[in-house]
Design a protein around this motif. Structure first.
Motif, mmCIF file in Angstrom:
data_model
loop_
_atom_site.group_PDB
_atom_site.id
_atom_site.type_symbol
_atom_site.label_atom_id
_atom_site.label_comp_id
_atom_site.label_asym_id
_atom_site.label_seq_id
_atom_site.Cartn_x
_atom_site.Cartn_y
_atom_site.Cartn_z
ATOM 1 N N GLU A 1 42.288 48.739 36.973
ATOM 2 C CA GLU A 1 42.018 47.548 36.414
ATOM 3 C C GLU A 1 43.443 46.998 35.762
ATOM 4 O O GLU A 1 44.065 47.899 34.894
ATOM 5 C CB GLU A 1 41.172 47.540 35.166
ATOM 6 C CG GLU A 1 40.543 46.255 34.561
ATOM 7 C CD GLU A 1 39.501 46.272 33.706
ATOM 8 O OE1 GLU A 1 38.982 45.126 33.473
ATOM 9 O OE2 GLU A 1 39.284 47.217 33.131
ATOM 10 N N THR A 2 44.028 45.955 35.968
ATOM 11 C CA THR A 2 45.462 45.615 35.596
ATOM 12 C C THR A 2 45.275 44.638 34.319
ATOM 13 O O THR A 2 46.214 44.585 33.750
ATOM 14 C CB THR A 2 45.851 44.779 37.028
ATOM 15 O OG1 THR A 2 45.319 43.793 37.276
ATOM 16 C CG2 THR A 2 46.192 46.022 37.901
ATOM 17 N N ARG B 1 41.220 41.762 36.319
ATOM 18 C CA ARG B 1 41.665 41.861 37.481
ATOM 19 C C ARG B 1 41.940 43.157 37.938
ATOM 20 O O ARG B 1 42.310 44.364 37.090
ATOM 21 C CB ARG B 1 43.294 41.308 37.610
ATOM 22 C CG ARG B 1 43.077 39.460 37.475
ATOM 23 C CD ARG B 1 44.286 38.944 37.739
ATOM 24 N NE ARG B 1 44.247 37.442 37.852
ATOM 25 C CZ ARG B 1 43.878 36.654 38.833
ATOM 26 N NH1 ARG B 1 43.802 37.454 39.791
ATOM 27 N NH2 ARG B 1 43.775 35.378 38.652
ATOM 28 N N PHE B 2 42.112 43.516 39.226
ATOM 29 C CA PHE B 2 42.118 44.981 39.738
ATOM 30 C C PHE B 2 42.930 45.028 40.979
ATOM 31 O O PHE B 2 43.315 44.031 41.452
ATOM 32 C CB PHE B 2 40.686 45.685 40.024
ATOM 33 C CG PHE B 2 39.937 45.129 41.116
ATOM 34 C CD1 PHE B 2 40.319 45.618 42.498
ATOM 35 C CD2 PHE B 2 39.014 43.676 41.012
ATOM 36 C CE1 PHE B 2 39.601 44.860 43.639
ATOM 37 C CE2 PHE B 2 38.342 43.139 42.071
ATOM 38 C CZ PHE B 2 38.587 43.715 43.101
ATOM 39 N N GLU B 3 43.358 46.396 41.162
ATOM 40 C CA GLU B 3 44.285 46.586 42.342
ATOM 41 C C GLU B 3 43.900 48.043 42.881
ATOM 42 O O GLU B 3 43.767 49.024 41.811
ATOM 43 C CB GLU B 3 45.814 46.465 41.915
ATOM 44 C CG GLU B 3 46.609 46.396 43.278
ATOM 45 C CD GLU B 3 48.134 46.563 43.039
ATOM 46 O OE1 GLU B 3 49.029 46.571 43.940
ATOM 47 O OE2 GLU B 3 48.349 46.387 41.741
ATOM 48 N N THR C 1 40.936 38.923 46.642
ATOM 49 C CA THR C 1 41.893 37.963 46.612
ATOM 50 C C THR C 1 43.071 38.324 47.694
ATOM 51 O O THR C 1 43.603 37.538 48.562
ATOM 52 C CB THR C 1 42.629 37.693 45.441
ATOM 53 O OG1 THR C 1 43.308 39.075 44.895
ATOM 54 C CG2 THR C 1 41.631 37.088 44.404
ATOM 55 N N SER C 2 43.354 39.389 47.940
ATOM 56 C CA SER C 2 44.054 40.137 49.111
ATOM 57 C C SER C 2 43.575 41.544 49.519
ATOM 58 O O SER C 2 42.835 42.136 48.556
ATOM 59 C CB SER C 2 45.400 40.375 48.638
ATOM 60 O OG SER C 2 45.552 41.244 47.623
ATOM 61 N N VAL D 1 41.377 52.569 42.382
ATOM 62 C CA VAL D 1 41.246 51.371 42.061
ATOM 63 C C VAL D 1 41.725 51.075 40.351
ATOM 64 O O VAL D 1 40.722 51.914 39.742
ATOM 65 C CB VAL D 1 40.071 50.655 42.120
ATOM 66 C CG1 VAL D 1 39.771 49.256 41.816
ATOM 67 C CG2 VAL D 1 39.634 50.607 43.888
ATOM 68 N N TRP E 1 50.171 54.303 46.015
ATOM 69 C CA TRP E 1 50.479 54.455 44.557
ATOM 70 C C TRP E 1 51.557 55.210 44.339
ATOM 71 O O TRP E 1 52.164 55.367 43.006
ATOM 72 C CB TRP E 1 49.196 54.954 43.959
ATOM 73 C CG TRP E 1 48.269 53.782 43.766
ATOM 74 C CD1 TRP E 1 46.703 54.097 44.085
ATOM 75 C CD2 TRP E 1 48.355 52.973 42.829
ATOM 76 N NE1 TRP E 1 46.232 52.859 43.662
ATOM 77 C CE2 TRP E 1 47.066 52.051 42.627
ATOM 78 C CE3 TRP E 1 49.168 52.011 42.157
ATOM 79 C CZ2 TRP E 1 46.635 50.901 41.983
ATOM 80 C CZ3 TRP E 1 49.177 50.954 41.425
ATOM 81 C CH2 TRP E 1 47.782 50.357 41.348
ATOM 82 N N SER F 1 35.822 50.130 37.827
ATOM 83 C CA SER F 1 37.099 50.951 38.402
ATOM 84 C C SER F 1 36.442 52.002 39.254
ATOM 85 O O SER F 1 36.897 52.451 40.515
ATOM 86 C CB SER F 1 38.153 51.111 37.515
ATOM 87 O OG SER F 1 38.692 50.069 36.855
ATOM 88 N N SER G 1 43.232 43.881 46.147
ATOM 89 C CA SER G 1 43.215 43.425 44.900
ATOM 90 C C SER G 1 42.365 42.320 44.755
ATOM 91 O O SER G 1 41.702 41.755 45.761
ATOM 92 C CB SER G 1 44.761 42.695 44.574
ATOM 93 O OG SER G 1 45.040 41.570 45.479
ATOM 94 N N LYS H 1 44.652 51.068 45.767
ATOM 95 C CA LYS H 1 45.529 51.588 46.742
ATOM 96 C C LYS H 1 45.220 52.930 47.222
ATOM 97 O O LYS H 1 44.789 53.759 46.342
ATOM 98 C CB LYS H 1 47.048 51.498 46.425
ATOM 99 C CG LYS H 1 47.704 50.193 46.027
ATOM 100 C CD LYS H 1 48.848 50.229 45.581
ATOM 101 C CE LYS H 1 49.610 48.747 44.961
ATOM 102 N NZ LYS H 1 51.009 49.034 44.655
#
Length: 541
Positions: free
Chosen positions: A163-164, A175-177, A102-103, A161, A184, A144, A116, A179
């Motif tokens: 998982e949020t 959802r994941f993010e 998504t980004s 990575v 981080w 992840s 993310s 960095k």
């Protein structure tokens, strides 16, 4: 290669000696979700949540790192960003989850990454929900870890990575993010403790050595891709231009804008780039689509016959003219007349053509009465008309009459992103049951300079389809005896005493040519990472 061009039919092969399934040169082991579920249950019950998550994350990390190296060995991606994006596509293909980025913000030279996205129908979350109540923690540890390992390999630096939110916790989707560690605000020690991993450089080196060993073994065998039928693409006026590159997308945008008008169009480009295909596309998009599209190659018709072909003749105009004949201008009335290779038109014919374009009427050979014509003119040439004007071989007034809206088709060597999709299209025409191209064959197609452009590519693929039959197309199936040697090969790197920066650039290019554009092997020889190689190719020095 773009990540979106990955073809699952070409990714999975068979070890013909032992019968094992292969991903590139690596043996695949297949497990169902049920067996993974049982393993997770046993781990959670015997080791507890934290230790189990660490083990699964470590497993995923190793798998992701191996996957990144394997796919980079198989294909030449356009950029580190495309290489990274291929990971999302591969995880979706493998059934881990439907992954959507998504980004995305990546600075390969600075080794910085922030990404993310969403995991829909994650297999880990689905397994948990089938047997447990709402989880108190995100359960997608393998995913992840796999995303972390893949991204770390691409960036050449640790990427975490996380998982949020998770379906197992009641969320609609996972959802994941991800960095880099600097983003981080954490350290390498914390990262290693979480994944229980050795240094990234050591793990990459060990994994690459294992891959090289597997590849050396499998290269002695023929790769057989799974026997799934390639979908035959049926060409229609609206989709017959097959492309992936931004250059062609921009060109078609221009073509769509000019198509509804009556403007005369000049299409320029090397032989074999598809000038007539573009002309037919414009005709199909225009208001003349229901009327004839008439084409003539001005270089193929003898000068003595060209006038009668274009303008027609009346009975008795010359010996053998026993009846009236309509010329192509009249035949294309209310439609489109395509004048290919207009740069080869004789000067006397250029004068007559100019008169027709100005007056919108023709006089048949031997006739006296003009006939009104309303054909839209699209001309094409592979020659430089402005140079011909300077040489006195082309009329300047005719040039400005036909070049009202010029379009230029880039040669295939400058839009390599179109090569995989075009090659697969041609293969599906000549051998619908083909297993596709081996990665090595596809890399060769992308690295060749294609002096004959798309026409040459189509001929090569047809030739290869005959030899390969339903088997995967190998390099040996191509007509290599017909290949031209690129003119820009440097026989001696330092013969003209270049700068250090230029010498480095030449050496890198020589290594890549020697390796058949296999970047992993080139990086091994040069002693640099893939990201460094991309940076040096983009910014030498």
């Amino acid at each position: 290669m773009k990540a979106a061009d990955l073809n699952r039919l070409e990714l999975i092969g068979i070890d013909q000696k032992r019968g094992f399934p292969l991903f590139g040169a690596s043996r695949m082991i297949m497990f169902g979700a049920t067996s993974i579920s049982r393993l997770q249950e046993d781990l959670y019950s015997s080791l507890g949540v934290e230790r189990t998550k660490a083990i699964l994350a470590r497993f995923g990390y190793e798998a992701g790192m191996h996957l990144a190296l394997s796919i980079q060995e198989m294909y030449h991606f356009d950029s580190p960003e495309e290489w990274l994006m291929s990971g999302a596509i591969l995880r979706t293909m493998a059934g881990y989850a439907q992954e959507e980025i998504t980004s995305f913000e990546m600075h390969a030279e600075e080794q910085r990454l922030i990404v993310s996205g969403i995991w829909r129908d994650s297999f880990e979350a689905t397994i948990w929900k089938a047997k447990h109540s709402i989880a108190s923690f995100p359960v997608c540890a393998i995913l992840s870890g796999m995303a972390s390992g893949f991204a770390s390999t691409v960036l050449g630096k640790s990427v975490w990575v996380k998982e949020t939110c998770c379906m197992a916790q009641g969320s609609e989707q996972c959802r994941f993010e991800g960095k880099d560690l600097v983003s981080w605000h954490t350290t390498e020690d914390v990262f290693k403790k979480h994944f229980s991993v050795d240094s990234l450089e050591e793990r990459l080196r060990n994994t690459q050595e294992a891959l090289n060993k597997a590849k050396a073994d499998i290269d002695r065998q023929k790769i057989e891709i799974s026997r799934l039928r390639l979908l035959t693409r049926k060409s229609t006026p609206n989709d017959e231009i097959i492309f992936r590159s931004q250059a062609m997308a921009d060109l078609l945008d221009l073509a769509k804008k000019v198509a509804p008008t009556q403007s005369t169009i000049l299409i320029q480009g090397e032989s074999g780039v598809g000038k007539e295909v573009l002309a037919r596309y414009i005709h199909a998009q225009s208001g003349q689509a229901k009327h004839p599209f008439v084409a003539i190659n001005c270089a193929a018709v003898p000068a003595a016959l060209l006038e009668s072909e274009l303008f027609g003749y009346v009975r008795g105009a010359f010996t053998g003219a026993d009846k009236d004949k309509k010329g192509l201008f009249v035949a294309a009335d209310n439609g489109t007349l395509f004048l290919d290779e207009i740069g080869d038109l004789p000067l006397d014919m250029q004068v007559k053509l100019l008169r027709v374009l100005q007056n919108k009427e023709v006089i048949p050979l031997g006739g006296t009465l003009p006939q009104s014509v309303n054909a839209r003119i699209i001309a094409a040439t592979n020659r430089n008309l402005k140079d011909l004007i300077k040489q006195g071989k082309f009329r300047e007034d005719l040039y400005y009459r036909i070049a009202v809206f010029p379009l230029f088709i880039q040669p295939l060597r400058d839009r390599k992103q179109d090569i995989p999709i075009l090659a697969r299209h041609f293969l599906s025409i000549h051998q619908p049951r083909s297993m596709g191209f081996t990665p090595r064959a596809m890399r060769f197609l992308e690295s060749y300079h294609w002096p004959g452009n798309i026409r040459e590519l189509a001929n090569w693929v047809e030739y290869a389809a005959v030899l390969a039959g339903e088997n995967a197309v190998e390099i040996d199936h191509f007509p290599l005896h017909m290949a031209e040697t690129p003119k820009e090969i440097l026989p001696q790197l330092a013969v003209d005493f270049p700068s250090l920066q230029e010498l480095e650039r030449r050496y890198i290019e020589m290594v890549l040519q020697t390796c058949g554009q296999q970047k992993a092997e080139a990086c091994r020889i040069l002693g640099i990472s893939p990201v460094t190689l991309w940076r040096k190719k983009k910014h030498p020095g």
